[in-house]
Design an enzyme around this catalytic site. Structure first.
Site, PDB file in Angstrom:
ATOM      1  N   VAL A  86       0.846  -1.127  -0.066  1.00  0.00           N
ATOM      2  CA  VAL A  86      -0.099  -0.101   0.159  1.00  0.00           C
ATOM      3  C   VAL A  86       0.939   1.210  -0.089  1.00  0.00           C
ATOM      4  CG1 VAL A  86      -1.793   1.359   1.456  1.00  0.00           C
ATOM      5  CG2 VAL A  86      -1.866  -1.031   1.347  1.00  0.00           C
ATOM      6  N   CYS A  89      -6.311  -9.327   3.512  1.00  0.00           N
ATOM      7  CA  CYS A  89      -7.360  -8.708   3.846  1.00  0.00           C
ATOM      8  C   CYS A  89      -8.493  -9.797   4.083  1.00  0.00           C
ATOM      9  CB  CYS A  89      -7.521  -7.968   2.557  1.00  0.00           C
ATOM     10  SG  CYS A  89      -6.280  -7.037   1.933  1.00  0.00           S
TER      11      CYS A  89
HETATM   12  N1  SAJ Z   1     -10.810 -16.028  -3.782  1.00  0.00           N
HETATM   13  C1  SAJ Z   1     -11.671 -16.949  -3.912  1.00  0.00           C
HETATM   14  N2  SAJ Z   1     -12.868 -16.749  -4.702  1.00  0.00           N
HETATM   15  C2  SAJ Z   1     -13.255 -15.382  -5.196  1.00  0.00           C
HETATM   16  C3  SAJ Z   1     -12.341 -14.470  -5.166  1.00  0.00           C
HETATM   17  C4  SAJ Z   1     -11.042 -14.688  -4.351  1.00  0.00           C
HETATM   18  O1  SAJ Z   1     -11.623 -18.106  -3.510  1.00  0.00           O
HETATM   19  O2  SAJ Z   1     -14.271 -15.617  -5.846  1.00  0.00           O
HETATM   20  C5  SAJ Z   1      -9.534 -16.246  -2.972  1.00  0.00           C
HETATM   21  C6  SAJ Z   1      -8.697 -15.682  -3.664  1.00  0.00           C
HETATM   22  O3  SAJ Z   1      -7.844 -17.068  -4.292  1.00  0.00           O
HETATM   23  C7  SAJ Z   1      -7.431 -15.496  -2.616  1.00  0.00           C
HETATM   24  C8  SAJ Z   1      -8.466 -14.702  -1.559  1.00  0.00           C
HETATM   25  O4  SAJ Z   1      -9.762 -15.155  -1.858  1.00  0.00           O
HETATM   26  O5  SAJ Z   1      -6.805 -16.327  -2.093  1.00  0.00           O
HETATM   27  C9  SAJ Z   1      -8.443 -13.149  -1.654  1.00  0.00           C
HETATM   28  O6  SAJ Z   1      -8.771 -12.832  -2.892  1.00  0.00           O
HETATM   29  P1  SAJ Z   1      -8.854 -11.167  -3.500  1.00  0.00           P
HETATM   30  O7  SAJ Z   1      -9.181 -11.388  -4.846  1.00  0.00           O
HETATM   31  O8  SAJ Z   1      -9.994 -10.533  -2.621  1.00  0.00           O
HETATM   32  O9  SAJ Z   1      -7.524 -10.728  -3.384  1.00  0.00           O
HETATM   33  P2  SAJ Z   1      -6.892  -9.661  -2.208  1.00  0.00           P
HETATM   34  O10 SAJ Z   1      -6.851 -10.253  -0.937  1.00  0.00           O
HETATM   35  O11 SAJ Z   1      -5.512  -9.357  -2.896  1.00  0.00           O
HETATM   36  O12 SAJ Z   1      -8.083  -8.801  -2.104  1.00  0.00           O
HETATM   37  C10 SAJ Z   1      -7.792  -7.437  -2.254  1.00  0.00           C
HETATM   38  C11 SAJ Z   1      -8.491  -6.737  -1.334  1.00  0.00           C
HETATM   39  N3  SAJ Z   1      -8.224  -5.313  -1.216  1.00  0.00           N
HETATM   40  C12 SAJ Z   1      -8.403  -4.673  -0.048  1.00  0.00           C
HETATM   41  O13 SAJ Z   1      -8.591  -5.280   0.843  1.00  0.00           O
HETATM   42  C13 SAJ Z   1      -7.766  -3.291  -0.229  1.00  0.00           C
HETATM   43  C14 SAJ Z   1     -10.130  -6.933  -1.765  1.00  0.00           C
HETATM   44  O14 SAJ Z   1     -10.752  -6.015  -0.812  1.00  0.00           O
HETATM   45  C15 SAJ Z   1     -10.415  -6.646  -3.003  1.00  0.00           C
HETATM   46  O15 SAJ Z   1     -11.662  -6.904  -3.444  1.00  0.00           O
HETATM   47  C16 SAJ Z   1      -9.605  -7.327  -4.043  1.00  0.00           C
HETATM   48  O16 SAJ Z   1      -8.029  -7.036  -3.661  1.00  0.00           O
HETATM   49  C17 SAJ Z   1      -9.902  -7.094  -5.492  1.00  0.00           C
HETATM   50  O17 SAJ Z   1     -10.169  -7.758  -6.211  1.00  0.00           O
HETATM   51  O18 SAJ Z   1      -9.691  -5.790  -5.667  1.00  0.00           O
END
Ligand code: SAJ
Length: 423
Positions: A26, A266
């Site tokens: 960040v 997150c």
């Molecule tokens: N995941 C699933 N199924 C989904 C989406 C994600 O199993 O449908 C898993 C991913 O494989 C991962 C975890 O969940 O292991 C998190 O996935 P994510 O895409 O949410 O990734 P992050 O943790 O990088 O999420 C960040 C977060 N940003 C912040 O908290 C500021 C989240 O809020 C955002 O929604 C995400 O980025 C984004 O897509 O922008």
């Protein structure tokens, strides 16, 4: 008497010195963005080796390194060790520190508390503190709202999405709440200079803090819903991806996808801040706690899938360890949970991740291997490299345990996914 007009003029003229406290995924991109817009920025962190690497433009954020070098050379950005003397020479402090949970899943805001102690030691008159770290409502006020009355305070939770397809910092809509109108005016002016997308003021800091909690808890619980439907779909032999694709035709349905579980800093973390707050206020929140448990049990489900096809002596190849594709981030990765389950049962495997080094893999106690033919391929992370690498791993008898539902048609002997199989 506070003088926000003075600080407002300095912001507009980009004459303010900005301190970014915390130089992770960040703080560092935000620091470079301010430097790119002409501000003088100091990034503060504790780890000396990390600071040296940052000033050399040698960070894990490969897409940033060129700009880091450029703005260090232009004396617009420098990374320094966190200390009150240096901090005191700045006008604006933007806090981008980690707020994890500990082993017992309780909130850990120790980094923010240390930062609060440091800022409490400097003359903060007419200066501006902004908290971007993810916290429960009222935390910003409790930690940074008691340094007297002659300074400005706001909260603007980070919304960074790590990864190569990430929405870059300047494109993400930005919430901001402040302790008063003058602080809000400063925050809107400051972020207005660097952000292309809309900046959304809210009525109070706790509204901004709680919105971030809702955003990420919503995501965690809806991923859990997709995981639970996937487990049922497996029993009914209906393809979960087709079900989701069909449901997406409904305007009020937002697709989330089943998989090996939820990793990162997150989504599996922030909901525990909500649960702690609920507990403190005697509000029971079973939907959230159950949803988190559903996600946390997914690696065990995949482990059972593996045991159903595993025979002594069969080779296992785990491709990908990161918590999500195309980034080198192992934090809370559910793939590591699965690997440790295999190890605990003495089921041997080798592993490879294009973003994780051989020594990192060895240091985790796993066996490294370049992509090679195997009897069982476990897709741990659907990195883009898999598109070419899978052909080096899969032969006609290979069974694929596809924890990311990556494969869209059968390869090898069969593909067992999460809520679907390709036989
Ligand atoms: N995941 C699933 N199924 C989904 C989406 C994600 O199993 O449908 C898993 C991913 O494989 C991962 C975890 O969940 O292991 C998190 O996935 P994510 O895409 O949410 O990734 P992050 O943790 O990088 O999420 C960040 C977060 N940003 C912040 O908290 C500021 C989240 O809020 C955002 O929604 C995400 O980025 C984004 O897509 O922008």
């Amino acid at each position: 008497m506070r003088k926000n007009k003075e600080l407002l003029k300095k912001i507009t003229a980009k004459k303010t010195k900005i301190a970014i406290i915390g130089l992770g995924y960040v703080g560092l991109p935000l620091a470079i963005l301010f430097a790119k817009r002409g501000f003088s920025v100091t990034g503060f962190a504790r780890n000396l080796e990390k600071l040296d690497n940052i000033n050399l433009g040698q960070t894990e954020f490969t897409e940033l390194n060129h700009d880091i070098k450029k703005y260090v050379a232009k004396n617009k950005f420098i990374a320094k060790k966190l200390n009150t003397k240096e901090l005191a020479t700045h006008d604006i402090f933007i806090i981008c520190l980690p707020t994890p949970v500990n082993r017992n899943k309780n909130p850990d805001i120790s980094a923010l508390k240390q930062c609060s102690n440091l800022l409490g030691k400097i003359n903060i008159t007419n200066k501006f503190i902004i908290n971007e770290s993810t916290v429960a409502p009222f935390t910003t006020q409790n930690l940074f709202g008691n340094f007297g009355k002659d300074y400005f305070l706001a909260c603007s939770p980070e919304r960074v999405d790590p990864g190569i397809n990430a929405k870059t910092t300047e494109k993400i809509p930005k919430l901001i709440g402040a302790s008063d109108d003058e602080s809000l005016e400063l925050g809107l002016a400051l972020y207005g200079i660097i952000l292309k997308n809309n900046i959304i003021p809210v009525s109070a800091m706790e509204v901004a803090e709680m919105s971030k909690m809702l955003e990420n808890t919503y995501r965690a619980v809806n991923i859990a819903l997709s995981n639970e439907f996937a487990l049922l779909a497996e029993k009914l032999n209906i393809d979960i991806l087709e079900i989701i694709k069909a449901a997406k035709s409904k305007w009020s349905y937002q697709a989330h996808y089943p998989g090996i579980g939820v990793g990162g800093h997150c989504i599996p973390v922030d909901p525990y801040y909500v649960l702690a707050l609920g507990k403190k206020n005697n509000i029971n929140m079973p939907l959230i706690s159950t949803g988190l448990q559903v996600n946390e049990k997914m690696p065990n489900h995949l482990f059972e899938q593996i045991k159903n096809v595993y025979e002594q002596g069969k080779q296992i190849f785990v491709y990908g360890l990161s918590y999500k594709k195309d980034i080198p981030d192992l934090r809370e990765s559910p793939v590591l949970q699965l690997c440790n389950l295999l190890k605990r049962e003495n089921i041997s495997f080798v592993t490879f991740d294009p973003y994780i080094t051989k020594s990192q893999i060895k240091n985790m106690g796993f066996e490294y291997s370049e992509p090679q033919l195997t009897d069982i391929l476990i897709v741990g992370t659907d990195h883009k490299n898999l598109k070419k690498d899978w052909k080096k791993i899969v032969y006609k008898k290979t069974i694929i345990i596809d924890s990311r539902n990556y494969f869209k048609k059968r390869v090898g002997k069969k593909v067992i996914g999460v809520g679907r199989s390709l036989l």
